[in-house]
Motif scaffolding. Structure first.
Motif, short mmCIF file in Angstrom:
data_model
loop_
_atom_site.label_atom_id
_atom_site.label_comp_id
_atom_site.label_asym_id
_atom_site.label_seq_id
_atom_site.Cartn_x
_atom_site.Cartn_y
_atom_site.Cartn_z
N VAL A 29 0.83 -1.13 0.09
CA VAL A 29 -0.13 -0.03 0.10
C VAL A 29 0.75 1.33 0.09
CG1 VAL A 29 -1.90 1.22 1.29
CG2 VAL A 29 -2.11 -1.04 1.03
N SER A 30 1.83 1.25 0.71
CA SER A 30 2.87 2.42 0.82
C SER A 30 4.05 2.22 -0.04
CB SER A 30 2.99 2.52 2.51
OG SER A 30 2.16 2.55 3.36
N ASN A 31 4.45 3.30 -0.53
CA ASN A 31 5.71 3.37 -1.43
C ASN A 31 6.83 3.43 -0.34
OD1 ASN A 31 6.38 6.23 -1.06
ND2 ASN A 31 4.83 6.53 -2.75
N LEU A 32 8.02 3.17 -0.96
CA LEU A 32 9.44 3.21 0.02
C LEU A 32 9.57 4.48 0.77
CD1 LEU A 32 11.71 1.75 0.94
CD2 LEU A 32 12.86 2.34 -1.18
N GLU A 33 9.24 5.77 0.00
CA GLU A 33 9.36 6.91 0.54
C GLU A 33 8.41 7.35 1.71
OE1 GLU A 33 9.80 11.50 -1.03
OE2 GLU A 33 10.19 9.89 -2.31
N ALA A 34 7.29 6.85 1.40
CA ALA A 34 6.16 7.31 2.58
C ALA A 34 6.37 6.37 3.70
CB ALA A 34 4.79 6.99 1.58
N SER A 35 6.76 5.05 3.46
CA SER A 35 6.98 4.23 4.46
C SER A 35 8.06 4.71 5.35
CB SER A 35 7.27 2.84 3.93
OG SER A 35 6.43 2.09 3.13
N SER A 36 9.22 4.93 4.95
CA SER A 36 10.35 5.75 5.67
C SER A 36 9.70 6.66 6.53
CB SER A 36 11.44 5.78 4.78
OG SER A 36 11.94 4.73 4.10
N LEU A 38 6.80 7.70 7.31
CA LEU A 38 5.91 7.39 8.21
C LEU A 38 6.60 6.66 9.49
CD1 LEU A 38 2.97 6.91 9.42
CD2 LEU A 38 2.89 4.80 8.06
N ALA A 39 7.51 5.71 9.26
CA ALA A 39 8.47 4.92 10.57
C ALA A 39 8.81 5.95 11.18
CB ALA A 39 9.23 4.07 9.66
N LYS A 40 9.47 6.94 10.62
CA LYS A 40 10.37 7.96 11.45
C LYS A 40 9.20 8.87 12.41
CE LYS A 40 14.28 8.63 8.27
NZ LYS A 40 14.53 9.49 7.29
N ASP A 41 8.08 9.08 11.86
CA ASP A 41 7.25 10.17 12.43
C ASP A 41 6.62 9.29 13.50
OD1 ASP A 41 7.43 12.05 10.58
OD2 ASP A 41 5.73 11.39 9.36
#
Length: 251
Positions: A29-36, A38-41
């Motif tokens: 569902v999430s692309n790589l940039e969005a996932s990274s 989100l994880a930091k956030d």
């Protein structure tokens, strides 16, 4: 993290907090940039672990890239949450090594586990022995896993499965209402399982607000999994409120 570091970390976190927040990232569902990002956030707002996977995630290469990308930016553990053997990829810290105990297909109870176990060993993933119980029906986990969903209003059945899991040596139980579930596991079910099961109790599916989250934690959940809420446009601010509400320090 090696040995049983992740399990020890989760237990030590739980000694400090009422309950933990796990955020599920579905690599399809999430692309790589969005996932990274989100994880930091979510690490900043107090999440204790990132789960990567989902019941319909089948692209192993994509999942491996997501795990690798996320790992660069965070300190909290990445735990794989596989729906099948395709969910076993390198570079994560641990894996919910799960048996879908209420599946009607033996493949999801022991066969997928036998096929996936050599890769878990090869990749150096810490296995967290988990009984995965699908509650209700109509969700991806229910359909893909051929689950005989435990009715929401039958908490004693869930408790019996959890106790069986404990007797089989599993230290984690995951009560799953399912991705995008219309309703969540009831506090009554969590409370009934908690009275019986002496281990780490995870609850996921349909958790969208502070009141629901608090009621599940008060009933005895050790960790709540939130995923679809964010995929469907739920705000990070709201997740922060949920995180604060459930993770208040123990008195």
């Amino acid at each position: 993290m090696t040995g049983n570091k992740v399990e020890s970390f989760l237990k030590s976190e739980l000694e400090k907090k009422n309950a933990l927040l796990f955020v599920l990232i579905d690599s399809e569902v999430s692309n790589l940039e969005a996932s990274s990002k989100l994880a930091k956030d979510v690490e900043k707002i107090g999440a204790s672990a990132i789960l990567v996977g989902g019941s319909s995630a089948t692209d192993q290469i994509e999942m491996a890239e997501v795990v690798r990308g996320i790992k660069k930016g965070i300190e909290i553990p990445i735990i794989l949450f596989p729906g099948n053997v395709t969910g076993v990829v390198p570079d994560a810290d641990a894996i919910l090594f799960s048996s879908l105990m209420n599946s009607e297909n033996p493949y999801f109870i022991t066969q997928a586990q036998a096929l996936g176990a050599p890769s878990v060993l090869k990749f150096g993933l810490e296995p967290l022995p988990t009984a995965y119980l699908v509650i209700g029906d109509g969700t991806s986990a229910w359909f893909v896993g051929s689950a005989r969903g435990i009715p929401f209003e039958k908490p004693k059945i869930a408790a019996a499965y959890a106790l069986a899991a404990q007797f089989l040596g599993m230290r984690f139980v995951y009560l799953e209402a399912g991705s995008g579930a219309k309703t969540h596991v009831t506090p009554e079910m969590v409370q009934t399982v908690r009275r019986t099961f002496n281990g780490f109790l995870i609850v996921g599916g349909g958790i969208k607000d502070v009141e629901t989250a608090q009621s599940l934690v008060q009933a005895g959940a050790d960790a709540l999994v939130i995923g679809t809420f964010l995929e469907k446009g739920g705000s990070l601010e709201k997740l922060k409120e949920i995180s604060k509400a459930i993770q208040r320090s123990k008195e």
